[in-house]
Motif scaffolding. Structure first.
Motif, PDB file in Angstrom:
ATOM      1  N   LEU A 105       0.820  -1.211   0.000  1.00 22.70           N
ATOM      2  CA  LEU A 105       0.000   0.000   0.000  1.00 22.70           C
ATOM      3  C   LEU A 105       0.850   1.255   0.000  1.00 22.70           C
ATOM      4  N   VAL A 106       1.813   1.318   0.916  1.00 22.67           N
ATOM      5  CA  VAL A 106       2.619   2.543   1.018  1.00 22.67           C
ATOM      6  C   VAL A 106       3.567   2.684  -0.164  1.00 22.67           C
ATOM      7  N   PHE A 113      -0.255   9.932  -1.929  1.00 20.35           N
ATOM      8  CA  PHE A 113      -0.620  10.498  -0.626  1.00 20.35           C
ATOM      9  C   PHE A 113       0.645  10.562   0.243  1.00 20.35           C
ATOM     10  N   PRO A 114       1.413  11.632   0.165  1.00 19.99           N
ATOM     11  CA  PRO A 114       2.663  11.726   0.934  1.00 19.99           C
ATOM     12  C   PRO A 114       2.475  11.584   2.431  1.00 19.99           C
ATOM     13  N   ALA A 115       1.246  11.807   2.918  1.00 21.08           N
ATOM     14  CA  ALA A 115       1.019  11.726   4.367  1.00 21.08           C
ATOM     15  C   ALA A 115       1.229  10.322   4.892  1.00 21.08           C
ATOM     16  N   ILE A 116       1.042   9.261   4.059  1.00 19.03           N
ATOM     17  CA  ILE A 116       1.262   7.891   4.517  1.00 19.03           C
ATOM     18  C   ILE A 116       2.643   7.395   4.130  1.00 19.03           C
ATOM     19  N   ASN A 117       3.382   8.183   3.350  1.00 17.21           N
ATOM     20  CA  ASN A 117       4.741   7.790   2.974  1.00 17.21           C
ATOM     21  C   ASN A 117       5.679   7.986   4.158  1.00 17.21           C
ATOM     22  N   HIS A 118       6.904   7.517   4.024  1.00 16.91           N
ATOM     23  CA  HIS A 118       7.864   7.642   5.121  1.00 16.91           C
ATOM     24  C   HIS A 118       8.017   9.097   5.544  1.00 16.91           C
ATOM     25  N   SER A 119       8.130   9.298   6.833  1.00 15.90           N
ATOM     26  CA  SER A 119       8.326  10.640   7.351  1.00 15.90           C
ATOM     27  C   SER A 119       9.648  11.208   6.821  1.00 15.90           C
ATOM     28  N   PRO A 120       9.662  12.465   6.367  1.00 19.66           N
ATOM     29  CA  PRO A 120      10.907  13.042   5.844  1.00 19.66           C
ATOM     30  C   PRO A 120      12.050  13.020   6.854  1.00 19.66           C
ATOM     31  N   TRP A 121      11.725  13.151   8.134  1.00 21.28           N
ATOM     32  CA  TRP A 121      12.773  13.014   9.151  1.00 21.28           C
ATOM     33  C   TRP A 121      12.126  12.634  10.472  1.00 21.28           C
ATOM     34  N   ASN A 122      11.934  13.566  11.391  1.00 22.00           N
ATOM     35  CA  ASN A 122      11.279  13.225  12.654  1.00 22.00           C
ATOM     36  C   ASN A 122       9.785  13.006  12.429  1.00 22.00           C
ATOM     37  N   GLY A 123       9.216  12.150  13.275  1.00 17.25           N
ATOM     38  CA  GLY A 123       7.792  11.865  13.150  1.00 17.25           C
ATOM     39  C   GLY A 123       7.550  10.418  12.750  1.00 17.25           C
ATOM     40  N   LEU A 126       2.408   5.955   8.469  1.00 15.77           N
ATOM     41  CA  LEU A 126       1.989   4.572   8.284  1.00 15.77           C
ATOM     42  C   LEU A 126       3.118   3.723   7.705  1.00 15.77           C
ATOM     43  N   ALA A 127       3.876   4.265   6.788  1.00 10.51           N
ATOM     44  CA  ALA A 127       4.953   3.498   6.159  1.00 10.51           C
ATOM     45  C   ALA A 127       6.081   3.165   7.132  1.00 10.51           C
ATOM     46  N   ASP A 128       6.227   3.975   8.181  1.00 11.79           N
ATOM     47  CA  ASP A 128       7.326   3.758   9.118  1.00 11.79           C
ATOM     48  C   ASP A 128       7.119   2.553  10.015  1.00 11.79           C
ATOM     49  N   TYR A 129       5.937   1.934   9.976  1.00  7.40           N
ATOM     50  CA  TYR A 129       5.683   0.746  10.784  1.00  7.40           C
ATOM     51  C   TYR A 129       6.103  -0.548  10.084  1.00  7.40           C
ATOM     52  N   VAL A 130       6.334  -0.506   8.779  1.00 14.74           N
ATOM     53  CA  VAL A 130       6.544  -1.743   8.027  1.00 14.74           C
ATOM     54  C   VAL A 130       7.809  -2.473   8.481  1.00 14.74           C
ATOM     55  N   MET A 131       8.937  -1.790   8.491  1.00 17.70           N
ATOM     56  CA  MET A 131      10.194  -2.425   8.865  1.00 17.70           C
ATOM     57  C   MET A 131      10.176  -3.001  10.280  1.00 17.70           C
TER      58      MET A 131
END
Length: 426
Positions: A105-106, A113-123, A126-131
């Protein structure tokens, strides 16, 4: 089996009363055997299955009809339930499937939808949960796989081979072998290939967690939460040491100024050199963090990921949090390579795998569903609260650096999600 001989005709007139009695009994038994020929054949099969130790099938016992004798002997045999086949943990399979769906999905929708993509830095997005979810699943699976190890040396050798296969596959898929597919220029430049990646990180975490599970556990019998911690106390020591090493290096090492170069559009032009001013200690920004410095020193800047997530920050993109052109006042580090699966950040990835390993231990040693849920929910909630508190106090949640707060929040979320799936599907 009783062997019946056909009497010779004409002999009955001379036989004694005792012999007549024996002959009548034998004939009645033979008549009983002929009542149901199908039942007789079934009885023979049942007898052979229930008594496999009979050497000669022609010597089966006294003069009893085979169907009756098989029933009698079958009743005398102790009833043993058939061996149960190893059952898969459905909740773990569902969790793995949901994580794969989330990854797809991500990857496919994150650009829209950049809001669900990896956070540019801090934060945290949704994508940051996959790993961390994948690492958590690896840990749980290791707890089930190595609950009984017959030969530690053999298990260790197989573990090392599996980790090497993952490393080689990661180098092939993410090292740059497909960098020119769109331009039909296949091959790879060894001097520029990426050395780390997702599969390489999973291989490292798998190897360390598996070695801990094979060698660092006692033979104590687990009867309570205290004995569970005592049995695997050395694994918790490893997790604590790795966490201390990571935090000490991240906030303790001095990061000096550094520079990098980018090739120009034309091969005849000299590469452009960028200088990054640092001279700080304990910085967790994109330019002057210890994670990037260690990767540049050990792996080499030419072997790092050339499209890091911080190019989507406000300093580096006019379309932030999406990709876009550089602002006119963009800092010099915006185009620098940075590997989100680097060496130091992989240290905390190992800790995530060890947390998942603990959840696997709970499955192995506690059979009551309420005990499992209680022992999952308590540490998951504690990790989640601790991670959020650390982020609020200044240790920001950061996937690229794999900070301790990021590990706590994602591992706690993985534990809560896993417990919820377990309630639904078992």
């Amino acid at each position: 089996m009783a062997i019946e001989y056909e009497p010779i005709k004409g002999y009955y007139g001379d036989e004694s009363e005792q012999e007549k009695h024996l002959r009548n009994n034998k004939n009645r038994n033979a008549a009983d055997d002929n009542i149901d020929d199908g039942e007789k054949r079934i009885g023979k099969v049942a007898l052979r299955i229930s008594e496999p130790a009979i050497v000669n099938k022609d010597e089966e016992g006294p003069l009893i009809p085979i169907s009756n004798s098989s029933r009698l002997r079958h009743q005398q045999q102790p009833q043993h339930p058939p061996p149960q086949q190893a059952q898969r943990l459905v909740s773990l399979d569902v969790f793995r499937g949901l994580t794969i769906v989330l990854m797809i999905l991500v990857d496919d929708v994150g650009g829209l939808f950049p809001a669900i993509n990896h956070s540019p830095w801090n934060g945290l997005t949704l994508a940051d949960y996959v790993m961390p979810f994948f690492l958590f699943i690896v840990g749980v699976s290791l707890g089930l796989t190595y609950k009984r190890v017959s030969c530690k040396a053999t298990a260790t050798r197989k573990t090392i081979l599996r980790a090497l296969k993952l490393l080689i596959l990661g180098l092939f898929l993410q090292g740059g072998f497909f960098h020119g597919v769109n331009h039909l220029t296949f091959g790879v430049d060894i001097s520029q290939m990426r050395l780390m990646g997702i599969l390489q990180r999973i291989a490292i975490a798998y190897l360390v967690a598996a070695i801990c599970e094979i060698w660092l556990k006692d033979d104590d019998h687990v009867t309570s939460e205290l004995t569970l911690l005592r049995k695997y106390r050395y694994q918790w020591v490893v997790a604590l040491v790795l966490t201390i090493i990571y935090i000490s290096l991240l906030y303790g090492l001095f990061v000096p100024d550094w520079e990098y170069q980018l090739p120009m559009a034309t091969s005849s032009s000299a590469p452009r050199i960028f200088s990054v001013k640092c001279g700080v200690r304990g910085d967790t920004g994109p330019a002057c963090n210890v994670v990037g410095m260690i990767d540049r020193k050990i792996l080499g800047i030419q072997h790092l990921y050339s499209k890091p997530v911080f190019v989507r920050t406000k300093q580096c993109s006019i379309n932030s949090p999406d990709y876009g052109p550089l602002p006119s006042d963009a800092p010099s580090w915006c185009q620098a390579p940075f590997d989100p699966e680097g060496l130091l950040s992989s240290v905390m990835a190992i800790v995530t795998c060890l947390v998942g390993l603990h959840y696997g231990h709970i499955i192995v040693h506690f059979k009551d569903h309420r005990d499992r849920l209680r022992l999952w929910l308590i540490p998951s909630s504690a990790l989640l609260v601790l991670g959020l508190a650390l982020d609020f106090s200044g240790m920001h949640i950061n996937k690229a650096l794999y900070t301790f707060s990021y590990m706590c929040v994602t591992a706690g979320a993985a534990g809560l999600l896993f417990a919820g799936i377990y309630v639904l599907v078992g």
